[in-house]
Enzyme design. Structure first.
Site, PDB file in Angstrom:
ATOM      1  N   GLU A 113      32.380  34.208 -36.482  1.00 34.17           N
ATOM      2  CA  GLU A 113      33.228  34.133 -35.217  1.00 34.17           C
ATOM      3  C   GLU A 113      33.986  32.968 -35.068  1.00 34.17           C
ATOM      4  OE1 GLU A 113      30.829  36.390 -31.978  1.00 34.17           O
ATOM      5  OE2 GLU A 113      29.413  35.130 -33.195  1.00 34.17           O
ATOM      6  N   LYS A 115      34.702  29.574 -33.522  1.00 29.39           N
ATOM      7  CA  LYS A 115      33.862  28.755 -32.592  1.00 29.39           C
ATOM      8  C   LYS A 115      35.023  27.991 -31.604  1.00 29.39           C
ATOM      9  CE  LYS A 115      30.414  24.996 -32.390  1.00 29.39           C
ATOM     10  NZ  LYS A 115      31.502  24.132 -31.403  1.00 29.39           N
ATOM     11  N   ASP A 117      36.219  26.221 -28.636  1.00 27.06           N
ATOM     12  CA  ASP A 117      35.980  24.834 -28.299  1.00 27.06           C
ATOM     13  C   ASP A 117      36.364  24.657 -26.483  1.00 27.06           C
ATOM     14  OD1 ASP A 117      35.087  22.166 -28.284  1.00 27.06           O
ATOM     15  OD2 ASP A 117      37.149  21.528 -28.916  1.00 27.06           O
ATOM     16  N   TYR A 222      30.369  36.229 -26.234  1.00 26.51           N
ATOM     17  CA  TYR A 222      29.953  36.264 -27.603  1.00 26.51           C
ATOM     18  C   TYR A 222      28.518  36.886 -27.784  1.00 26.51           C
ATOM     19  CZ  TYR A 222      27.918  31.643 -26.576  1.00 26.51           C
ATOM     20  OH  TYR A 222      27.153  30.695 -26.060  1.00 26.51           O
ATOM     21  N   LYS A 311      31.905  23.105 -38.494  1.00 24.56           N
ATOM     22  CA  LYS A 311      32.714  22.229 -37.850  1.00 24.56           C
ATOM     23  C   LYS A 311      33.998  21.655 -38.890  1.00 24.56           C
ATOM     24  CE  LYS A 311      31.878  21.085 -34.342  1.00 24.56           C
ATOM     25  NZ  LYS A 311      31.046  20.065 -33.858  1.00 24.56           N
ATOM     26  N   CYS A 405      65.484   2.365 -13.863  1.00 20.10           N
ATOM     27  CA  CYS A 405      65.491   3.645 -14.452  1.00 20.10           C
ATOM     28  C   CYS A 405      66.356   3.843 -15.586  1.00 20.10           C
ATOM     29  CB  CYS A 405      65.868   4.653 -13.136  1.00 20.10           C
ATOM     30  SG  CYS A 405      65.807   6.484 -13.840  1.00 20.10           S
ATOM     31  N   CYS A 408      69.241   6.307 -14.200  1.00 18.81           N
ATOM     32  CA  CYS A 408      70.274   5.964 -12.814  1.00 18.81           C
ATOM     33  C   CYS A 408      70.347   4.598 -12.725  1.00 18.81           C
ATOM     34  CB  CYS A 408      69.750   6.749 -11.749  1.00 18.81           C
ATOM     35  SG  CYS A 408      68.263   6.027 -10.868  1.00 18.81           S
ATOM     36  N   CYS A 423      60.612   6.254 -10.875  1.00 14.43           N
ATOM     37  CA  CYS A 423      62.082   6.032 -10.060  1.00 14.43           C
ATOM     38  C   CYS A 423      61.875   6.425  -8.896  1.00 14.43           C
ATOM     39  CB  CYS A 423      63.150   6.615 -10.970  1.00 14.43           C
ATOM     40  SG  CYS A 423      64.781   6.636 -10.361  1.00 14.43           S
ATOM     41  N   CYS A 428      68.592  10.502  -8.654  1.00 16.05           N
ATOM     42  CA  CYS A 428      68.403  10.318 -10.077  1.00 16.05           C
ATOM     43  C   CYS A 428      68.786  11.900 -10.652  1.00 16.05           C
ATOM     44  CB  CYS A 428      67.068   9.866 -10.506  1.00 16.05           C
ATOM     45  SG  CYS A 428      66.643   9.844 -12.119  1.00 16.05           S
TER      46      CYS A 428
END
Length: 670
Positions: A113, A115, A117, A222, A311, A405, A408, A423, A428
């Site tokens: 299966e 794994k 995370d 599972y 792993k 910025c 602008c 900004c 902007c």
């Protein structure tokens, strides 16, 4: 409708909405438009408000997140959640196979299966109804996170059979949800999550279930807790089929392997294809399939002898930082991005990596021209792990964030307590474009057919400067855009027209007020009823609402005081965009009496009234029932076995009534 008709309609709506929700959230295959789902959900909410005793555990309304929890209680697992031994290479896998073959004394069939995370969870069902969910914890004792797990649509609240069962699974955050969450955290000047696993765990360990509900988590089941054969199956693969028949989401990528060679082929195949998945995996779980074989092999003190976890190795590659570019988000946050020599990482070519903020650049001493180590955080987002300082030639250039910025030229500011530069110019162009992209997004005004590419075209053609300009577009203007045909233009204009009828909370969220997310938008819309009333509210009125704090109130007041915002709202109004809340009917509530304008908390067991009855009657008399005690709480109703909420109320000096005093105030007789 009378109660009998109401109960029948509740059952119909529950079945329909659960079907729609599963297709949308789990299968990513919507059966109906969002407007149809929302309309039926509002109908169900209205019936449940009128008949609180018809709020059943499997109602889709229970997935939005309930009251804030005072803390997590401990749960002792009936069947320990053991960890697995690890394998890191082919030799480790073959050693595992040799031990299994020797212990079983015969050839073994394995089941492999993916794994996932994420965060391991245990789910209990009593007579088919979801009753408790817990974290793994130390394997023996976990934490009760039932309220948060209820918000995950992949977890059925009611099974296809009335079975009493405990199942094990992995809660996870899909990659797209993870990327969107980190984009929002970047925009808000918050530290991004390192990977989807941390994001999922952090979401499920929030005391406010509404936060978990907003994070779009999912889960794969599972296995069962304890002896899998207790439910009539002979093997783990049979159990997975059984769990799927009950309504659980199992991972379809599992495979039975008749030899360790097939296991190794499976691992190599998924190591190459893992990037194609919408969720993160960090390896492969290998189990002996037959339950009799598992029983014969038994356990060590820490893990089963019949299973191991391979792993995947972390892939890190070398590249070179060519430049640093800046982008300006909807809220004005300026984000630096590393431009890299293209390099292959975890199955894809990477040429850019987010640097998040100036502090990270300083911390890692990243300089333009540096040789760097690159990986994908959580196998998703490219990041610079470190600099290869020993390869520096002296030509590398330190990078300093600009004072103005990049779009602008307005002066950038760093707001106290935040790591990001912003900004703050509302005009902007970069912010204005991002604001339109947010306005049309699915969770805001949901204008289908307008994505980032179309918004770019509209800006380039100077057809749109703000969200209100969308409602002035004509077909002739749209047909001038690249790759915009007659049908697409017609559909887009129709979607724009339809969006005018959205309820207020959609518009409020779409306006993009800082710190005002979907939840706050709904609370404010339901409380005030109109956009005008929200715009006119002062800080005292806003903070009197549970869940609206000083920071949110200040942001709302500042937003509506802006002249440019007022002009946009005026244009939206002229174009006929709805600015009224269309949720369940808002009824006028009394402005006097014992509960008017007060925040009340119910705690402990009531012996005469049900909790829902008490809540409904208090709200009908103008009170607001909250789930947690704070300085804003006016009154606490304490029943039997009242716990931490009563203690906190006494510490804060809040008035406390018993149930008899409540009934007297409601004007009822015992």
């Amino acid at each position: 409708m009378d109660r009998i008709e109401a109960e029948k309609r509740v059952q119909e709506l529950t079945a329909l909405l659960n079907e729609y929700g599963h297709a949308y959230y789990v299968r990513d295959n919507p059966l109906v438009p969002d407007s149809v789902y929302d309309r039926k959900l509002q109908e169900l909410l209205a019936i449940e408000a009128e008949y609180p005793d018809l709020v059943f555990p499997d109602s889709p309304t229970q997935r939005v997140g309930g009251e804030i929890l005072p803390g997590f209680t401990k749960v002792v697992h009936e069947f320990p959640m053991l960890s697995l031994s690890n394998a890191f290479n082919e030799e480790d896998i073959r050693d595992f196979d040799r031990r299994v073959q020797a212990g079983a004394g015969k050839d073994i069939t394995y089941i492999c299966e993916l794994k996932i995370d994420g965060l391991a969870v245990s789910l209990k069902y009593d007579n088919g109804a979801f009753s408790q969910g817990a974290t793994r914890g130390d394997g023996t004792v976990g934490e009760d996170i039932t309220s948060n797990l209820k918000t995950i649509h992949a977890i059925p609240l009611k099974l296809a059979e009335p079975v009493t069962i405990e199942v094990r699974g992995e809660a996870y955050m899909p990659k797209r949800s993870f990327m969107r969450l980190n984009e929002l955290r970047d925009e808000n000047g918050e530290e991004p999550f390192a990977n989807p696993r941390n994001a999922a765990a952090g979401s499920l360990r929030q005391l406010d279930p509404k936060i978990a509900a907003s994070r779009n988590l999912s889960v794969f089941i599972y296995g069962v807790g304890g002896d899998g054969s207790a439910y009539g199956q002979d093997s783990h693969s049979d159990s997975l089929d059984y769990l799927a028949s009950l309504g659980f989401e199992t991972n379809s990528s599992s495979k039975r392997c008749k030899s360790i060679e097939e296991v190794i082929d499976y691992i190599e195949s998924w190591q190459q294809r893992r990037q194609d998945l919408d969720y993160e995996i960090d390896g492969i779980v290998i189990k002996v399939d037959g339950y009799e074989d598992q029983e014969q092999l038994g356990f060590t003190a820490k893990s089963p002898r019949w299973a191991t976890a391979y792993k995947f190795p972390a892939e890190e590659v070398h590249s070179r930082l060519l430049d640093i570019e800046l982008s300006v988000g909807r809220t004005g946050v300026v984000t630096p991005t590393a431009i890299l020599e293209p390099v292959r990482v975890a199955g894809t070519t990477v040429a850019r990596a987010s640097l998040h903020n100036e502090d990270l650049i300083r911390e890692k001493d990243i300089r333009i021209g540096d040789a760097v180590i690159v990986r994908k955080a959580g196998d998703i987002i490219p990041e610079i792990v470190s600099v290869l300082i020993e390869q520096r030639t002296g030509t590398e250039e330190p990078y300093y964030m600009p004072e103005h910025c990049p779009v602008c030229d307005s002066e950038l500011v760093r707001i106290e307590g935040e790591v990001a530069l912003r900004c703050v110019n509302p005009q902007c162009p970069a912010q204005m474009k991002e604001a339109v992209i947010h306005f049309v997004s699915r969770n805001a005004m949901n204008i289908e057919g307008i994505g980032e590419r179309v918004v770019d075209q509209l800006y380039t053609a100077e057809l749109v400067n703000d969200a209100a300009d969308l409602y002035a577009l004509t077909k002739d203007q749209l047909l001038e855009l690249e790759r915009m045909g007659e049908k697409s233009a017609t559909n887009l204009l129709t979607a724009i027209q339809v969006s005018k009828e959205n309820s207020l909370e959609k518009l409020l969220f779409g306006l993009g007020i800082r710190h005002v997310g979907e939840r706050a938008s709904h609370i404010l819309s339901e409380e005030f009823g109109t956009l005008e009333a929200i715009a006119e509210a002062d800080a005292e009125r806003l903070t009197s609402i549970h869940e609206i704090g000083d920071k949110v109130a200040d942001s709302i007041i500042t937003f509506f005081a802006n002249e440019d915002v007022q002009k946009v709202i005026g244009k939206l109004k002229e174009h006929g965009v709805n600015m009224i809340y269309k949720g369940p009917d808002r009824q006028e509530v009394p402005t006097d009496g014992p509960f008017a304008g007060k925040t009340i908390v119910l705690t402990g067991k009531l012996s005469i009234l049900t909790r829902n009855d008490a809540k409904a009657q208090i709200e009908a008399l103008g009170g607001k029932v909250s789930g947690s005690v704070s300085k804003k709480t006016d009154l606490v109703i304490a029943g039997e076995d009242a716990g931490s909420k009563l203690t906190k109320a006494e510490e804060l000096g809040i008035t406390v009534w018993n149930e008899t005093e409540l009934i007297d105030a409601l004007g009822e007789k015992e």
